[in-house]
Scaffold this motif. Structure first.
Motif, PDB file in Angstrom:
ATOM      1  N   UNK A 135     -16.391   6.374   6.319  1.00  0.00           N
ATOM      2  CA  UNK A 135     -15.764   6.964   7.508  1.00  0.00           C
ATOM      3  C   UNK A 135     -14.233   6.879   7.416  1.00  0.00           C
ATOM      4  N   UNK A 136     -13.714   7.303   6.273  1.00  0.00           N
ATOM      5  CA  UNK A 136     -12.272   7.356   6.015  1.00  0.00           C
ATOM      6  C   UNK A 136     -11.594   5.984   6.031  1.00  0.00           C
ATOM      7  N   UNK A 137     -12.364   4.920   5.842  1.00  0.00           N
ATOM      8  CA  UNK A 137     -11.806   3.572   5.770  1.00  0.00           C
ATOM      9  C   UNK A 137     -12.103   2.975   4.404  1.00  0.00           C
TER      10      UNK A 137
ATOM     11  N   UNK B  32      -9.951  -2.651   5.175  1.00  0.00           N
ATOM     12  CA  UNK B  32      -8.624  -3.081   4.726  1.00  0.00           C
ATOM     13  C   UNK B  32      -7.647  -1.924   4.855  1.00  0.00           C
ATOM     14  N   UNK B  33      -6.483  -2.215   5.362  1.00  0.00           N
ATOM     15  CA  UNK B  33      -5.373  -1.273   5.331  1.00  0.00           C
ATOM     16  C   UNK B  33      -4.510  -1.705   4.160  1.00  0.00           C
TER      17      UNK B  33
END
Length: 122
Positions: A6-8, A16-17
């Motif tokens: 989901x785009x993460x 994590x960013x």
């Protein structure tokens, strides 16, 4: 384990960013690696990336140096280990073409002599 859901970015089950900074280990005096990595972390990064220039690690055909035999700045494993010691993810940016103001765009000159059919035309 690294996944994208989901785009993460999910690393070991946790989102994590990634904040990534670039350090060219092969251009930085080895005794300054730690300081540069600390500055990168202080700027908020949790990852470091670097090109892995073929021309640096195999300037002469068959003489591959990833341990810094010729120049201490070419010790790729030591740089990756240092990033790991500072709890940073490491992003590998291999060639063959890396541009990055490298001589011959990161390609060793012997490649065109040994394999003339690979010379790019455009």
């Amino acid at each position: 384990m690294i996944e994208i859901k989901q785009k993460q970015i999910i690393i070991d089950g946790k989102p994590e960013l990634l904040m990534v900074g670039e350090i060219h280990y092969f251009r930085t005096p080895r005794d300054q690696w730690g300081n540069r990595i600390e500055q990168l972390k202080e700027s908020g990064c949790n990852a470091v990336s670097s090109y892995i220039p073929w021309v640096v690690h195999e300037e002469l055909y068959g003489d591959i140096d990833l341990e810094g035999r010729q120049f201490p700045e070419h010790d790729l494993k030591a740089f990756i280990d240092l990033a790991n010691d500072h709890d940073l993810y490491f992003f590998v940016r291999p060639g063959p073409f890396i541009m990055a103001e490298m001589k011959n765009d990161g390609i060793p000159y012997w490649l065109y002599e040994k394999y003339p059919e690979v010379i790019p035309i455009t």
